[in-house]
Design an enzyme around this catalytic site. Structure first.
Site, PDB file in Angstrom:
ATOM      1  N   GLU A  85       0.854  -1.185   0.000  1.00 29.69           N
ATOM      2  CA  GLU A  85       0.000   0.000   0.000  1.00 29.69           C
ATOM      3  C   GLU A  85       0.891   1.237   0.000  1.00 29.69           C
ATOM      4  O   GLU A  85       0.452   2.331   0.331  1.00 29.69           O
ATOM      5  CB  GLU A  85      -0.957  -0.016   1.190  1.00 29.69           C
ATOM      6  N   CYS A 117      -3.317  -3.888   4.556  1.00 29.61           N
ATOM      7  CA  CYS A 117      -2.415  -4.947   5.038  1.00 29.61           C
ATOM      8  C   CYS A 117      -2.786  -6.323   4.508  1.00 29.61           C
ATOM      9  O   CYS A 117      -2.022  -7.279   4.660  1.00 29.61           O
ATOM     10  CB  CYS A 117      -2.424  -4.996   6.563  1.00 29.61           C
ATOM     11  N   HIS A 242      -2.533 -10.680  12.399  1.00 31.46           N
ATOM     12  CA  HIS A 242      -1.933  -9.453  11.867  1.00 31.46           C
ATOM     13  C   HIS A 242      -1.569  -8.542  13.042  1.00 31.46           C
ATOM     14  O   HIS A 242      -2.376  -8.336  13.953  1.00 31.46           O
ATOM     15  CB  HIS A 242      -2.903  -8.754  10.907  1.00 31.46           C
TER      16      HIS A 242
HETATM   17  P1  HMG Z   1      -4.656   5.846  21.662  1.00 36.31           P
HETATM   18  O1  HMG Z   1      -5.988   6.434  21.655  1.00 36.31           O
HETATM   19  O2  HMG Z   1      -3.532   6.796  21.692  1.00 36.31           O
HETATM   20  O3  HMG Z   1      -4.370   4.907  22.859  1.00 36.31           O
HETATM   21  O4  HMG Z   1      -4.550   4.934  20.386  1.00 36.31           O
HETATM   22  P2  HMG Z   1      -5.351   4.279  23.977  1.00 36.31           P
HETATM   23  O5  HMG Z   1      -5.876   5.341  24.832  1.00 36.31           O
HETATM   24  O6  HMG Z   1      -6.317   3.323  23.339  1.00 36.31           O
HETATM   25  O7  HMG Z   1      -4.234   3.463  24.769  1.00 36.31           O
HETATM   26  C1  HMG Z   1      -3.588   2.399  24.181  1.00 36.31           C
HETATM   27  C2  HMG Z   1      -3.348   1.361  25.248  1.00 36.31           C
HETATM   28  O8  HMG Z   1      -2.424   1.890  26.175  1.00 36.31           O
HETATM   29  C3  HMG Z   1      -4.596   1.009  26.047  1.00 36.31           C
HETATM   30  O9  HMG Z   1      -4.518  -0.378  26.310  1.00 36.31           O
HETATM   31  C4  HMG Z   1      -4.430   1.815  27.337  1.00 36.31           C
HETATM   32  O10 HMG Z   1      -5.108   1.254  28.435  1.00 36.31           O
HETATM   33  C5  HMG Z   1      -2.936   1.752  27.497  1.00 36.31           C
HETATM   34  P3  HMG Z   1      -5.814  -1.311  26.081  1.00 36.31           P
HETATM   35  O11 HMG Z   1      -6.844  -0.800  27.009  1.00 36.31           O
HETATM   36  O12 HMG Z   1      -6.223  -1.127  24.653  1.00 36.31           O
HETATM   37  O13 HMG Z   1      -5.324  -2.681  26.380  1.00 36.31           O
HETATM   38  N1  HMG Z   1      -2.384   2.831  28.308  1.00 36.31           N
HETATM   39  C6  HMG Z   1      -1.429   2.641  29.239  1.00 36.31           C
HETATM   40  N2  HMG Z   1      -0.822   1.515  29.672  1.00 36.31           N
HETATM   41  C7  HMG Z   1       0.108   1.654  30.665  1.00 36.31           C
HETATM   42  N3  HMG Z   1       0.422   2.848  31.217  1.00 36.31           N
HETATM   43  C8  HMG Z   1      -0.160   3.990  30.821  1.00 36.31           C
HETATM   44  C9  HMG Z   1      -1.140   3.920  29.781  1.00 36.31           C
HETATM   45  N4  HMG Z   1      -1.915   4.828  29.132  1.00 36.31           N
HETATM   46  C10 HMG Z   1      -2.661   4.155  28.248  1.00 36.31           C
HETATM   47  N5  HMG Z   1       0.180   5.153  31.367  1.00 36.31           N
HETATM   48  C11 HMG Z   1      -4.476   3.193  18.803  1.00 36.31           C
HETATM   49  C12 HMG Z   1      -4.271   3.549  20.261  1.00 36.31           C
HETATM   50  C13 HMG Z   1      -4.107   1.726  18.602  1.00 36.31           C
HETATM   51  C14 HMG Z   1      -5.937   3.392  18.432  1.00 36.31           C
HETATM   52  C15 HMG Z   1      -3.553   4.118  17.955  1.00 36.31           C
HETATM   53  O14 HMG Z   1      -2.222   3.808  18.204  1.00 36.31           O
HETATM   54  C16 HMG Z   1      -3.811   4.017  16.465  1.00 36.31           C
HETATM   55  O15 HMG Z   1      -4.675   4.694  15.929  1.00 36.31           O
HETATM   56  N6  HMG Z   1      -3.015   3.150  15.757  1.00 36.31           N
HETATM   57  C17 HMG Z   1      -3.132   2.974  14.304  1.00 36.31           C
HETATM   58  C18 HMG Z   1      -4.338   2.126  13.919  1.00 36.31           C
HETATM   59  C19 HMG Z   1      -4.201   0.673  14.280  1.00 36.31           C
HETATM   60  O16 HMG Z   1      -3.105   0.176  14.470  1.00 36.31           O
HETATM   61  N7  HMG Z   1      -5.333  -0.056  14.310  1.00 36.31           N
HETATM   62  C20 HMG Z   1      -5.312  -1.492  14.561  1.00 36.31           C
HETATM   63  C21 HMG Z   1      -6.430  -2.244  13.867  1.00 36.31           C
HETATM   64  S1  HMG Z   1      -6.548  -1.813  12.137  1.00 36.31           S
HETATM   65  C22 HMG Z   1      -5.260  -2.692  11.381  1.00 36.31           C
HETATM   66  O17 HMG Z   1      -4.671  -3.541  11.979  1.00 36.31           O
HETATM   67  C23 HMG Z   1      -4.919  -2.332   9.969  1.00 36.31           C
HETATM   68  C24 HMG Z   1      -3.634  -1.534   9.812  1.00 36.31           C
HETATM   69  O18 HMG Z   1      -2.516  -2.381   9.972  1.00 36.31           O
HETATM   70  C25 HMG Z   1      -3.610  -0.851   8.432  1.00 36.31           C
HETATM   71  C26 HMG Z   1      -3.742  -1.717   7.189  1.00 36.31           C
HETATM   72  O19 HMG Z   1      -4.576  -2.604   7.113  1.00 36.31           O
HETATM   73  O20 HMG Z   1      -3.040  -1.388   6.222  1.00 36.31           O
HETATM   74  C27 HMG Z   1      -3.520  -0.423  10.833  1.00 36.31           C
END
Ligand code: HMG
Length: 431
Positions: A85, A117, A242
């Site tokens: 991509e 992906c 993935h």
């Molecule tokens: P965010 O909003 O910054 O983070 O985005 P959050 O608030 O959801 O926190 C992340 C985790 O950290 C949570 O854990 C928190 O609890 C924890 P969870 O509850 O989920 O287990 N946390 C802490 N832990 C310890 N100490 C602390 C602390 N604070 C928070 N102090 C998000 C997270 C993944 C949404 C963001 O990084 C993002 O947008 N990433 C990109 C999109 C993505 O990877 N999506 C995955 C599914 S889609 C996919 O896989 C396709 C893709 O590969 C693309 C393709 O297909 O080409 C992306």
């Protein structure tokens, strides 16, 4: 049409950029608690491509290592499919650049496949079907997954960036992983969870929604595959999901475990954690240090599994979940080949991690800026050299609207894996 039950991945080789940024440093710069990135996302560092690296150069590094290390006769390759991509042109595919740079036969079908992906899994499917439909047994297809995951600076997606390429040789007598003959479970749904408009070099993502879409697709395909294959969770030895970030693999595994085992009284957290280590640990130790490779993420896991489990993996069954935003997903299974000597020292994972060196935050920003400039300014020609970078292919810039690549010749030395200090222990530390 010839049908074979031994078709699949005959050889696999990974390339990772030689530079990476630690996520604790990124967290500090972004004013975020380091634990959020390290524990919350499960990642310690992310691979950062140097200026002069793009989807083409990374694909070349992975593919040329594969051809050299497994001593492949390039004349046997009748199809080259690139899953990406991160294409460098709206018309000319990465596969065309790669075909020329590898010097493959003109009698070779070449094209790219794009679906976020999922692209590499779609490419793998096409390649397996093509090989199985050929009259001769010894024809091979080369599938390459190559991508740069890039999100805006300071955005929630930024710590899940990464880059790299995975090359796979596909054939009818596969020695690394034979796809099982059950009907794969697929799930497609047009969603706006993650996309990259033509005018943007960065992906746009509805992060939390993307996680929901991933989970929904996983549940559906898992249930359907269970039905079509008759396989239960206990029938698998390993599970690959993935990995946009390592914690996502944990979430995926816990969801499946919850669906299958909670009522069987095995929902105890310690039991679940041990099961996670057993099913997913051997495949996820490397992605903690690379971040998201997009198309390559899932196949980096396969290569990591082969590299760390070696003989233990032989003949074992692997469940594989591929997810591409937008979206299309697929669950299927494969059997690992019978002889680890075939892939030992050849997957390239440990070697790639050993060669990685850390860069600081200002250098990371500089790399991004230079890459953006090189890809948008048609008259720019960078004075770049690959010397000292342990890589050979370099994108030099654009001249007369044409991309200029250079390949530095190197004595052919097979890469040595050294997994003594890489391996599943890492995941315990990082996840
Ligand atoms: P965010 O909003 O910054 O983070 O985005 P959050 O608030 O959801 O926190 C992340 C985790 O950290 C949570 O854990 C928190 O609890 C924890 P969870 O509850 O989920 O287990 N946390 C802490 N832990 C310890 N100490 C602390 C602390 N604070 C928070 N102090 C998000 C997270 C993944 C949404 C963001 O990084 C993002 O947008 N990433 C990109 C999109 C993505 O990877 N999506 C995955 C599914 S889609 C996919 O896989 C396709 C893709 O590969 C693309 C393709 O297909 O080409 C992306």
């Amino acid at each position: 049409m010839k049908r074979t039950s031994q078709a699949g991945i005959d050889a696999i080789s990974v390339y990772l950029p030689r530079t990476c940024l630690r996520l604790d440093e990124l967290a500090e710069r972004n004013g975020v608690a380091r634990e959020k990135y390290i524990e919350g996302l499960g990642c310690r560092s992310m691979a950062v491509p140097a200026p002069g690296e793009d989807a083409v150069t990374m694909a070349w590094e992975a593919a040329s290592s594969l051809l050299r290390d497994y001593e492949v006769d390039s004349e046997s390759i009748g199809m080259l499919v690139v899953g990406t991509e991160s294409g460098v042109d709206h018309a000319k595919p990465v596969a065309a650049y790669l075909h020329g740079m590898l010097g493959l036969s003109p009698e070779c079908r070449i094209f790219d496949v794009k679906h976020a992906c999922y692209g590499a899994t779609a490419a793998l499917r096409v390649a397996v079907d093509w090989c199985s439909s050929q009259a001769r047994d010894n024809v091979k297809a080369l599938v390459v997954a190559t991508d740069i995951a890039r999100y805006p600076v300071g955005s929630p997606g930024e710590p899940t960036q990464g880059a790299g390429a995975v090359a796979m040789l596909v054939g009818c007598n596969a020695r690394c992983a034979v796809l099982e003959p059950f009907e794969a479970a697929v799930h497609a749904s047009s969603v706006m969870d993650f996309w990259r408009p033509d005018y943007s070099s960065c992906a746009i993502v509805d992060g939390k929604y993307s996680v929901e879409c991933y989970m929904k697709a996983l549940e559906r395909t898992w249930r359907r595959y269970k039905k079509t294959s008759g396989l239960e969770l206990d029938d698998y030895d390993y599970l690959l999901f993935h990995a946009p970030f390592p914690k996502m693999v944990r979430k995926a595994f816990y969801r499946i475990w919850g669906m299958e085992k909670a009522t069987a009284g095995e929902g105890d957290p310690a039991v679940t954690a041990r099961a996670f280590e057993r099913y997913c640990g051997p495949a996820t130790w490397a992605c903690c240090r690379t971040g998201n490779l997009y198309t390559g993420s899932l196949y980096l896991e396969l290569a990591s599994l082969l590299a760390s489990e070696r003989q233990r993996a032989c003949g074992r069954r692997v469940g594989i979940f591929s997810y591409g935003s937008g979206s299309c997903s697929e669950f299927f299974s494969a059997r690992i080949g019978p002889d680890a000597a075939w892939w030992e020292n050849r997957t390239g994972v440990s070697r790639a991690l050993e060669l990685q060196r850390e860069i600081d935050y200002p250098t990371y920003l500089e790399y991004r800026k230079t890459a953006e400039h090189m890809n948008t300014n048609g008259s720019y020609r960078a004075e770049l050299t690959a010397t000292g970078t342990h890589r050979q292919a370099v994108f030099l810039g654009i001249r007369d609207h044409k991309r200029i690549y250079s390949i530095r010749k190197q004595p052919s030395v097979r890469r040595q894996e050294c997994s003594s200090h890489h391996g599943p222990a890492h995941i315990r530390q990082a996840l």
